[in-house]
Design a protein around this motif. Sequence first.
Motif, PDB file in Angstrom:
ATOM      1  N   ILE A  69     -18.284 -11.480   4.113  1.00 47.47           N
ATOM      2  CA  ILE A  69     -16.975 -10.824   4.219  1.00 47.47           C
ATOM      3  C   ILE A  69     -15.912 -11.821   4.669  1.00 47.47           C
ATOM      4  N   LEU A  70     -16.267 -12.673   5.634  1.00 44.14           N
ATOM      5  CA  LEU A  70     -15.317 -13.682   6.107  1.00 44.14           C
ATOM      6  C   LEU A  70     -14.878 -14.585   4.963  1.00 44.14           C
ATOM      7  N   GLY A  71     -15.826 -14.995   4.129  1.00 40.14           N
ATOM      8  CA  GLY A  71     -15.491 -15.862   3.011  1.00 40.14           C
ATOM      9  C   GLY A  71     -14.719 -15.144   1.920  1.00 40.14           C
ATOM     10  N   GLU A  72     -15.066 -13.897   1.675  1.00 38.36           N
ATOM     11  CA  GLU A  72     -14.417 -13.148   0.606  1.00 38.36           C
ATOM     12  C   GLU A  72     -12.955 -12.866   0.928  1.00 38.36           C
ATOM     13  N   PHE A  73     -12.647 -12.715   2.196  1.00 34.10           N
ATOM     14  CA  PHE A  73     -11.260 -12.455   2.595  1.00 34.10           C
ATOM     15  C   PHE A  73     -10.327 -13.552   2.094  1.00 34.10           C
ATOM     16  N   GLU A  74     -10.745 -14.788   2.236  1.00 34.44           N
ATOM     17  CA  GLU A  74      -9.909 -15.904   1.803  1.00 34.44           C
ATOM     18  C   GLU A  74      -9.619 -15.815   0.303  1.00 34.44           C
ATOM     19  N   GLY A  75     -10.650 -15.514  -0.481  1.00 35.86           N
ATOM     20  CA  GLY A  75     -10.461 -15.422  -1.920  1.00 35.86           C
ATOM     21  C   GLY A  75      -9.565 -14.269  -2.329  1.00 35.86           C
ATOM     22  N   ARG A  76      -9.659 -13.165  -1.613  1.00 34.81           N
ATOM     23  CA  ARG A  76      -8.883 -11.988  -1.968  1.00 34.81           C
ATOM     24  C   ARG A  76      -7.402 -12.135  -1.630  1.00 34.81           C
ATOM     25  N   THR A  77      -7.086 -12.941  -0.656  1.00 30.34           N
ATOM     26  CA  THR A  77      -5.705 -12.991  -0.165  1.00 30.34           C
ATOM     27  C   THR A  77      -4.958 -14.269  -0.535  1.00 30.34           C
ATOM     28  N   GLU A  78      -5.643 -15.250  -1.107  1.00 23.16           N
ATOM     29  CA  GLU A  78      -4.999 -16.543  -1.341  1.00 23.16           C
ATOM     30  C   GLU A  78      -3.840 -16.458  -2.327  1.00 23.16           C
ATOM     31  N   ALA A  79      -3.861 -15.485  -3.220  1.00 24.18           N
ATOM     32  CA  ALA A  79      -2.804 -15.372  -4.230  1.00 24.18           C
ATOM     33  C   ALA A  79      -1.637 -14.494  -3.759  1.00 24.18           C
ATOM     34  N   ILE A  80      -1.743 -13.897  -2.586  1.00 21.76           N
ATOM     35  CA  ILE A  80      -0.691 -13.002  -2.086  1.00 21.76           C
ATOM     36  C   ILE A  80       0.329 -13.817  -1.303  1.00 21.76           C
ATOM     37  N   ASP A  81       1.599 -13.614  -1.613  1.00 23.29           N
ATOM     38  CA  ASP A  81       2.681 -14.291  -0.894  1.00 23.29           C
ATOM     39  C   ASP A  81       2.889 -13.573   0.432  1.00 23.29           C
ATOM     40  N   ALA A  82       2.440 -14.209   1.516  1.00 22.65           N
ATOM     41  CA  ALA A  82       2.478 -13.547   2.823  1.00 22.65           C
ATOM     42  C   ALA A  82       3.239 -14.369   3.857  1.00 22.65           C
ATOM     43  N   ASP A  83       4.152 -15.216   3.401  1.00 21.36           N
ATOM     44  CA  ASP A  83       4.866 -16.095   4.326  1.00 21.36           C
ATOM     45  C   ASP A  83       5.956 -15.367   5.109  1.00 21.36           C
ATOM     46  N   ASP A  84       6.585 -14.384   4.498  1.00 16.53           N
ATOM     47  CA  ASP A  84       7.698 -13.674   5.130  1.00 16.53           C
ATOM     48  C   ASP A  84       7.168 -12.500   5.950  1.00 16.53           C
ATOM     49  N   PRO A  85       7.360 -12.497   7.292  1.00 20.84           N
ATOM     50  CA  PRO A  85       6.845 -11.400   8.121  1.00 20.84           C
ATOM     51  C   PRO A  85       7.410 -10.033   7.749  1.00 20.84           C
ATOM     52  N   GLY A  86       8.516 -10.015   7.017  1.00 20.16           N
ATOM     53  CA  GLY A  86       9.092  -8.740   6.614  1.00 20.16           C
ATOM     54  C   GLY A  86       8.658  -8.284   5.238  1.00 20.16           C
ATOM     55  N   SER A  87       7.742  -9.026   4.613  1.00 18.93           N
ATOM     56  CA  SER A  87       7.340  -8.707   3.247  1.00 18.93           C
ATOM     57  C   SER A  87       6.134  -7.781   3.197  1.00 18.93           C
ATOM     58  N   ARG A  88       5.974  -7.145   2.055  1.00 18.71           N
ATOM     59  CA  ARG A  88       4.792  -6.303   1.831  1.00 18.71           C
ATOM     60  C   ARG A  88       3.520  -7.142   1.893  1.00 18.71           C
ATOM     61  N   GLY A  89       3.555  -8.323   1.271  1.00 16.72           N
ATOM     62  CA  GLY A  89       2.379  -9.182   1.254  1.00 16.72           C
ATOM     63  C   GLY A  89       1.918  -9.565   2.643  1.00 16.72           C
ATOM     64  N   PHE A  90       2.858  -9.842   3.527  1.00 16.95           N
ATOM     65  CA  PHE A  90       2.501 -10.193   4.899  1.00 16.95           C
ATOM     66  C   PHE A  90       1.763  -9.038   5.569  1.00 16.95           C
ATOM     67  N   SER A  91       2.302  -7.835   5.442  1.00 15.83           N
ATOM     68  CA  SER A  91       1.681  -6.673   6.081  1.00 15.83           C
ATOM     69  C   SER A  91       0.293  -6.404   5.521  1.00 15.83           C
TER      70      SER A  91
END
Length: 214
Positions: A69-91
Amino acid sequence: MVRNGETYSALRDIPGQFLVGFCLGCAERASGVFVTLADQEDAAWFSHSLEIAWRAPLGEADEDELIEILGEFEGRTEAIDADDPGSRGFSVVQSAMLAVNAIAVHLNPNPVRAEMSGQVLETILGSFDFKLGGSEAVVTRAGEDEKTGRLQRLEQAAQDAFVASVRDLRGGDRADPHFDRAFLGSLRASCAPVRDEFRGATVSVAELAGWDLE
């Protein structure tokens, strides 16, 4: 944004196994955010991972599955733009990370890592409070306490209650109490009302931000 510093300091003084409980509580409450904002496939993965995280302290989860599960998390989220704390991707990414962090703390109890769960959830909720408050900065004058939004206060109260419950156990006959099924069941049940509050607030935030929940 005023963080829950006193409770985070208290994490350094509670038995190691209860650090997992703190992280599980954060992840359970944050699930109201994730299942609302994530796509159907990711929401199903998160729900499965969270169930595994709750079973792990009871010895009902295989360590290989936890590591997977720890490893799979990285693969599932690497393509999501999560840099902006106010964005949907971040949440999405950060709320999902809380279930993963609970597993990581189960495998290697660490108060600093446990504190991260609380800090991350406060950041998400602080952003939600800002949006729900009209996205207007609140000016704090000299001598005034910095304002904390309603959702963040709810989370801080839940964190405080958890630490108080552990202290109550240690004040009884068991100086070094251990996790058991009853404690975890009570903890999870106590998270449900706050989780549902967060889920409703997430829908409101999504409407304000124009995020499509279909």
